[in-house]
Design a protein around this motif. Structure first.
Motif, PDB file in Angstrom:
ATOM      1  N   SER A  87      27.483   6.591 -32.930  1.00  0.00           N
ATOM      2  CA  SER A  87      28.497   5.643 -32.479  1.00  0.00           C
ATOM      3  C   SER A  87      29.212   5.870 -31.117  1.00  0.00           C
ATOM      4  CB  SER A  87      29.960   5.487 -33.759  1.00  0.00           C
ATOM      5  OG  SER A  87      30.789   3.807 -32.877  1.00  0.00           O
ATOM      6  N   GLY A  88      29.541   7.195 -30.712  1.00  0.00           N
ATOM      7  CA  GLY A  88      29.986   7.494 -29.905  1.00  0.00           C
ATOM      8  C   GLY A  88      28.989   7.412 -28.595  1.00  0.00           C
ATOM      9  N   MET A  89      27.826   7.498 -29.026  1.00  0.00           N
ATOM     10  CA  MET A  89      26.987   7.253 -27.757  1.00  0.00           C
ATOM     11  C   MET A  89      26.590   5.776 -26.998  1.00  0.00           C
ATOM     12  SD  MET A  89      24.857  10.237 -26.466  1.00  0.00           S
ATOM     13  CE  MET A  89      23.288   9.550 -25.784  1.00  0.00           C
ATOM     14  N   TRP A  90      26.916   5.193 -28.464  1.00  0.00           N
ATOM     15  CA  TRP A  90      26.617   3.744 -27.784  1.00  0.00           C
ATOM     16  C   TRP A  90      28.322   3.810 -27.309  1.00  0.00           C
ATOM     17  CZ3 TRP A  90      23.951  -0.491 -28.425  1.00  0.00           C
ATOM     18  CH2 TRP A  90      22.515  -0.661 -28.567  1.00  0.00           C
ATOM     19  N   ASP A  91      29.410   3.609 -27.571  1.00  0.00           N
ATOM     20  CA  ASP A  91      30.959   3.280 -27.610  1.00  0.00           C
ATOM     21  C   ASP A  91      30.740   3.974 -25.282  1.00  0.00           C
ATOM     22  OD1 ASP A  91      31.204   2.111 -29.260  1.00  0.00           O
ATOM     23  OD2 ASP A  91      32.133   3.520 -29.820  1.00  0.00           O
ATOM     24  N   GLU A  92      29.756   5.799 -25.479  1.00  0.00           N
ATOM     25  CA  GLU A  92      30.218   6.083 -24.151  1.00  0.00           C
ATOM     26  C   GLU A  92      29.248   5.693 -23.096  1.00  0.00           C
ATOM     27  OE1 GLU A  92      30.949  10.127 -25.739  1.00  0.00           O
ATOM     28  OE2 GLU A  92      32.480   9.598 -26.757  1.00  0.00           O
ATOM     29  N   GLN A  93      27.772   5.959 -23.576  1.00  0.00           N
ATOM     30  CA  GLN A  93      26.806   5.958 -22.137  1.00  0.00           C
ATOM     31  C   GLN A  93      25.831   5.065 -22.393  1.00  0.00           C
ATOM     32  OE1 GLN A  93      24.778   9.581 -21.966  1.00  0.00           O
ATOM     33  NE2 GLN A  93      26.528  10.781 -23.500  1.00  0.00           N
ATOM     34  N   ILE A  94      25.942   3.962 -24.048  1.00  0.00           N
ATOM     35  CA  ILE A  94      24.859   3.042 -24.102  1.00  0.00           C
ATOM     36  C   ILE A  94      25.272   1.852 -23.951  1.00  0.00           C
ATOM     37  CG2 ILE A  94      22.843   2.009 -25.791  1.00  0.00           C
ATOM     38  CD1 ILE A  94      22.887   4.713 -26.909  1.00  0.00           C
ATOM     39  N   VAL A  95      26.574   1.486 -23.804  1.00  0.00           N
ATOM     40  CA  VAL A  95      26.886  -0.331 -23.408  1.00  0.00           C
ATOM     41  C   VAL A  95      26.468   0.354 -22.434  1.00  0.00           C
ATOM     42  CG1 VAL A  95      29.101  -1.331 -24.204  1.00  0.00           C
ATOM     43  CG2 VAL A  95      28.016  -0.725 -25.867  1.00  0.00           C
ATOM     44  N   PRO A  96      27.741   1.012 -21.192  1.00  0.00           N
ATOM     45  CA  PRO A  96      27.586   1.139 -19.689  1.00  0.00           C
ATOM     46  C   PRO A  96      26.631   0.884 -19.513  1.00  0.00           C
ATOM     47  CG  PRO A  96      29.384   2.672 -21.876  1.00  0.00           C
ATOM     48  CD  PRO A  96      28.066   2.334 -21.917  1.00  0.00           C
ATOM     49  N   GLN A  97      25.387   1.915 -19.998  1.00  0.00           N
ATOM     50  CA  GLN A  97      24.397   2.126 -19.368  1.00  0.00           C
ATOM     51  C   GLN A  97      23.880   0.403 -19.122  1.00  0.00           C
ATOM     52  OE1 GLN A  97      21.589   3.976 -17.679  1.00  0.00           O
ATOM     53  NE2 GLN A  97      23.621   4.918 -16.624  1.00  0.00           N
ATOM     54  N   LEU A  98      23.662  -0.447 -20.730  1.00  0.00           N
ATOM     55  CA  LEU A  98      23.206  -1.632 -20.593  1.00  0.00           C
ATOM     56  C   LEU A  98      24.019  -2.842 -19.677  1.00  0.00           C
ATOM     57  CD1 LEU A  98      22.523  -1.645 -24.836  1.00  0.00           C
ATOM     58  CD2 LEU A  98      20.872  -1.519 -22.899  1.00  0.00           C
ATOM     59  N   ILE A  99      24.818  -2.636 -19.387  1.00  0.00           N
ATOM     60  CA  ILE A  99      26.180  -3.746 -18.767  1.00  0.00           C
ATOM     61  C   ILE A  99      25.355  -3.286 -16.878  1.00  0.00           C
ATOM     62  CG2 ILE A  99      28.340  -3.810 -17.673  1.00  0.00           C
ATOM     63  CD1 ILE A  99      29.308  -3.083 -20.618  1.00  0.00           C
ATOM     64  N   GLU A 100      24.949  -2.351 -16.805  1.00  0.00           N
ATOM     65  CA  GLU A 100      24.136  -1.693 -15.794  1.00  0.00           C
ATOM     66  C   GLU A 100      23.020  -2.838 -15.641  1.00  0.00           C
ATOM     67  OE1 GLU A 100      25.670  -0.884 -12.662  1.00  0.00           O
ATOM     68  OE2 GLU A 100      27.639  -1.429 -14.264  1.00  0.00           O
ATOM     69  N   TYR A 101      22.116  -2.870 -16.748  1.00  0.00           N
ATOM     70  CA  TYR A 101      20.667  -2.934 -17.127  1.00  0.00           C
ATOM     71  C   TYR A 101      20.401  -3.857 -16.948  1.00  0.00           C
ATOM     72  CZ  TYR A 101      16.271  -4.166 -19.359  1.00  0.00           C
ATOM     73  OH  TYR A 101      15.099  -4.613 -19.804  1.00  0.00           O
ATOM     74  N   ILE A 102      21.817  -4.845 -17.705  1.00  0.00           N
ATOM     75  CA  ILE A 102      21.526  -6.516 -17.164  1.00  0.00           C
ATOM     76  C   ILE A 102      22.030  -6.907 -15.636  1.00  0.00           C
ATOM     77  CG2 ILE A 102      22.781  -8.103 -17.914  1.00  0.00           C
ATOM     78  CD1 ILE A 102      23.060  -7.096 -21.203  1.00  0.00           C
ATOM     79  N   LYS A 103      22.232  -6.266 -15.187  1.00  0.00           N
ATOM     80  CA  LYS A 103      22.713  -6.707 -13.911  1.00  0.00           C
ATOM     81  C   LYS A 103      20.813  -7.470 -13.316  1.00  0.00           C
ATOM     82  CE  LYS A 103      27.189  -4.961 -13.289  1.00  0.00           C
ATOM     83  NZ  LYS A 103      28.053  -4.116 -12.400  1.00  0.00           N
TER      84      LYS A 103
END
Length: 492
Positions: free
Chosen positions: A11-27
């Motif tokens: 959960s920490g990985m998703w909150d701290e790294q994965i979601v922010p990375q996916l935000i950039e990926y979606i762009k």
């Protein structure tokens, strides 16, 4: 292995790294080559792969090797090799290319505009399948954090899945010696019937299709002058489509496009209908008053997973409404996407369609059906007891309810390809594409809590795989799949 602490890490990985990375990926509008013929010149595929590769290399995983491979005139592939114990191998698969924009996005949403709203991350490609790289590594890192052993893990991230994975066989051949012989394949590119439990995909439909073009004139002419003399290309097109599809029932006519549905799949469809109820169909954005094609939920499940269906996904030769004049148009063309049963040969399907559509052209019109897609479906091999137990236990630990299983209506060409190459491998095919997530369509989203839980499940299965491999249980003939789905292991 403490499941709570493992989940906290994930959960920490998703909150701290994965979601922010996916935000950039979606762009990044890194559309698959079928939808962007100039993908190399545009550079979006490279930009997306740069993002993934940079993040992967930054992870502190002991002994991990990372390589971006790009064979001549092929889309790139990310090859990640993580050492483990023993001689066995786990192969984890994902892709990073995307479907095109589509119309109909809500006013505050857009395909390349990431929006986090509650538990959902909106935007093209997050759940299909951009999260797979991050989730695969996060699952392995969670085991490392808990000091849990696992087999060697190979992660493959391709850039051509949405175009039919036509580049992937070349990479699998190129990397055969380095991949080895995996006994477990994990694919995170599939769907889920709900967000309440883990869903295991047991089959995938194949795909046939292409462009059907009808030409009647060299150029457009005045409709008042020509109508009644020159047959409409659109009317001829309708006749041709009626050759392959009943216009009332929507059922495809050619018998060669059907297969005998295995008995356990029929029983499975009944179980899915019982579990999901009206959610079998109400996950779609229906207009008021619309109804599904059948009132029987089991029949709807079988229609979606084991029967052929055609969709017209594009049209050419027609001006926009505001540009439409009184002209009898010279030609009409449509893009046909035909989903075929999991075990049907797609070449046979494509050749059958081409013969039916081009034979005896009405009025002598020029009819062309250019086959563009022939992708094999997939039917899951038998589940071994250790894997059935692991999946069901993991679902209870991280979701609450027992696991569930069903076929999917989409196509992942990689699955059949890998099963043919590694016939003794077990397959865990799952994903985040649940109700209203709308993969390929407008308002596509990723359900973040499900992403976390699926990642934790993958970690547990990889750990259980190692323990099973130490006992010699990961290779050879498995338990009959019907037993695994409906028997003691709790799957449905």
């Amino acid at each position: 292995m403490n499941s709570d602490k493992l989940y906290d890490f994930v959960s920490g990985m998703w909150d701290e790294q994965i979601v922010p990375q996916l935000i950039e990926y979606i762009k990044i509008p890194n559309k698959s080559p079928m939808f962007d013929a100039q993908w190399q010149e545009h550079g979006y595929m490279k930009e997306a792969m740069d993002l993934l590769e940079t993040w992967v290399r930054a992870q502190k995983i002991s002994g991990m090797t990372v390589e971006r491979i790009q064979l001549p005139n092929r889309t790139p592939l990310l090859f990640i090799d993580i050492p483990g114990k023993g001689d066995d191998v786990v192969l984890l698969y994902g892709h990073m290319d995307k479907q095109p924009e589509m119309i109909g996005w809500a006013p505050d949403l857009a395909p390349w505009k990431p929006v986090v709203a509650g538990d959902k991350l909106y935007g093209r490609g997050g759940a299909d399948d951009g999260y797979a790289t991050y989730a695969s590594l996060a699952a392995i890192m969670a085991l490392h954090d808990r000091g849990v052993d696992h087999s060697r893990c190979v992660v493959l991230i391709e850039g051509c899945e949405e175009s039919g994975s036509y580049d992937l066989p070349f990479y699998i051949g190129h990397l055969a010696a380095r991949i080895g012989s995996p006994s477990l394949v994990v694919c995170l590119d599939s769907g889920c019937g709900n967000y309440d439990q883990l869903w295991l995909t047991t089959s995938l439909r194949g795909l046939a299709g292409g462009t059907l073009r009808v030409k009647v004139l060299e150029e457009g002419v005045h409709s008042g002058d020509a109508s009644g003399i020159v047959p409409s290309s659109f009317r001829i097109l309708r006749q041709l489509l009626d050759r392959i599809e009943d216009p009332v029932s929507g059922k495809l006519r050619p018998e060669l496009l059907y297969v005998d549905i295995p008995g356990e799949r029929i029983e499975q469809a009944k179980e899915v209908a019982n579990v999901l109820g009206a959610h079998v169909y109400d996950k779609f954005p229906w207009l008021p008053g619309m109804k599904p094609m059948d009132s029987d939920l089991t029949e709807l499940v079988l229609n979606r997973t084991w029967r052929p269906a055609v969709s017209v996904t594009g049209i050419d030769g027609m001006p926009a409404l505001e540009d439409a004049g009184n002209v009898l148009r010279p030609q009409t063309a449509v893009k046909l996407s035909i989903r075929i049963p999991p075990t049907l040969d797609p070449v046979v399907a494509s050749n059958t369609l081409k013969q039916i559509l081009e034979k005896d052209p009405p009025y002598g019109a020029k009819i062309e059906f250019d086959v563009e897609k022939s992708s094999m479906g997939w039917a899951a091999p038998s589940l071994k007891h250790w894997l059935a137990d692991s999946i069901d236990t993991a679902s209870r630990e991280y979701f609450g309810p027992k696991s569930a299983a069903m076929g999917e209506g989409g196509t992942i060409p990689f699955m059949g390809m890998l099963q043919e190459r590694f016939p003794e491998a077990q397959f865990m095919v799952t994903g985040l594409l649940g109700p209203k997530s709308n993969a390929h369509g407008p308002n596509e989203f990723l359900h973040i809590p499900t992403g976390k839980k699926v990642t934790a499940v993958v970690a547990k299965v990889i750990a259980d795989h190692y323990r099973a491999s130490e006992k010699g249980l990961t290779r050879g003939v498995g338990v009959h799949e019907g037993q695994a789905q409906f028997g003691e292991h709790g799957c449905c």
